[in-house]
Design an enzyme around this catalytic site. Sequence first.
Site, short mmCIF file in Angstrom:
data_model
loop_
_atom_site.label_atom_id
_atom_site.label_comp_id
_atom_site.label_asym_id
_atom_site.label_seq_id
_atom_site.Cartn_x
_atom_site.Cartn_y
_atom_site.Cartn_z
N HIS A 61 14.70 25.63 -49.39
CA HIS A 61 15.16 24.56 -50.07
C HIS A 61 14.75 23.40 -49.80
CE1 HIS A 61 19.66 22.98 -49.12
NE2 HIS A 61 18.83 21.48 -49.08
N HIS A 63 14.58 19.42 -53.25
CA HIS A 63 15.10 18.58 -54.37
C HIS A 63 14.48 17.97 -54.94
CE1 HIS A 63 19.23 18.33 -52.64
NE2 HIS A 63 18.59 19.33 -51.62
N GLN A 156 25.72 16.66 -56.33
CA GLN A 156 25.35 16.05 -55.68
C GLN A 156 26.30 14.99 -55.42
OE1 GLN A 156 22.21 14.57 -53.34
NE2 GLN A 156 23.87 14.37 -52.13
N HIS A 214 25.25 23.18 -50.76
CA HIS A 214 24.58 22.08 -49.27
C HIS A 214 26.65 22.23 -48.70
CE1 HIS A 214 22.14 20.65 -50.82
NE2 HIS A 214 21.21 20.32 -50.64
N GLU A 217 27.61 19.23 -43.95
CA GLU A 217 25.75 18.80 -43.85
C GLU A 217 26.70 17.38 -43.01
OE1 GLU A 217 23.01 17.77 -46.96
OE2 GLU A 217 21.42 16.89 -45.09
N ASP A 313 13.61 20.59 -47.72
CA ASP A 313 14.64 19.76 -47.81
C ASP A 313 14.48 19.09 -48.54
OD1 ASP A 313 17.17 18.91 -48.99
OD2 ASP A 313 18.24 18.67 -46.81
FE FE2 Z 1 19.18 19.20 -49.50
#
Ligand code: FE2
Length: 427
Positions: A61, A63, A156, A214, A217, A313
């Site tokens: 995971h 980005h 996102q 996701h 979170e 992440d």
């Molecule tokens: Fe993430």
Amino acid sequence: MTEYIVTGGRTLDGDVVDIEIRDGTIRRVVPAGDGDPAAFPADRRHDADGRLVTPPLIEPHVHLDATGTAGDPTWNESGTLAEGIEVWAAYKEGITVDDIVDRATRTVEWYAAHGVTRIRTHADTTEPSLTTVEALLELRDRVSDIVDLQVVAFPQDGIFTDPDHEDLLHEAVRMGVDVIGAIPHNEHTREDGVESVRAVCDLAERHDRPLDLHIDETDDPNSRFTEVLASEALKRGIGDRTTASHTTAMHSYNNAYADKLISLLAESGVSVVTNPPDNSVLQGSYDDYPRRRGHTRIDELRAADVTVGLGHDSVLDPWYHYGQADPLDAAFVLLHYAHMAGRDDVADLWEMLTEANAAVVGASGYGLREDTEGSLVVYDSPDAFNALRTRAPRTLVLRAGDEVARTEPARTTVQRDDGPSAVDFHR
Ligand code: FE2
């Protein structure tokens, strides 16, 4: 040549072994001294001399479209997920393929140097030109000499928060992403969040793709989308290719509800990925004191036999300003704030870093056994505990029998009255 021999490597189980790789595959794992180094060219031998050797590391995971942007155009001073999303929104207005590929390539090389041979990256599909997706699909080819890259279509800003976002997600799937994502807690309403989970389950079934969402979170105990995902995965029989990333709200659920949810996750086969660096700084941002830690329930999930992977992440981005793309850093953060600093936790942390992460990304042929892929990592460290303690240098990284990275450990001396004293942090 895809052949290599590593002698005297100490496995995670503590055995000291010689490992012979031929044709990119581990052919023999034998007690140290029983291998045949003379059968390998001199530049295809490595004496680990009792140091730790593991299967390759995996980043489940990250980005990579946002990596390397920390502070541009502003720093995330509140430390919240929401401000991170705002900063990223401002940055991505002028984003280009070359910019993303340049930043991401640097981070991928950092990962490779740390022993990572597989990476799952999210690509923001709410960026209207889909430059993010185009760039990371191009990156997938460009870095294929050192890592296997999976690209997740990640909406996102939500799927139903803008009339174009659902079409952009579908277009990203047509462009050739490997995995489909969502972010139900970032939709405007509970109903839209539930609908977003069902929509991506439909999409994943239609295109025969894995799912990685996701999800939950947040510190809001009323954010309860993981139950929807697990239920849908169970009904559709797709749990073994479905991942719930973050699930930090589980920290704040009451125990009765958490127990029910964890049982459902276990039954569904859905895996969870925890991302300690980001969630250590993002969660609890709205709290006064006492301030919650806000990580998912790793011990209870593992006790229920839910696969729990361990990711970084963010590396240098608006959600986490730090990082050097090292999974051991993520594990080091986790062992502190998840109360996993006991001696018995060492094996659990390594299981998360290796086998659990391999299960999350669907790695085939993974492991340090005969007939698995000829990939491994040698650490400048005598054992699994010390490798975590020092986040030891990866002296050698092999992928399918070829050298991907090599690190020469630093030499340090301390000046004593009677002369220089060599310091070794790792042995
Ligand atoms: Fe993430």
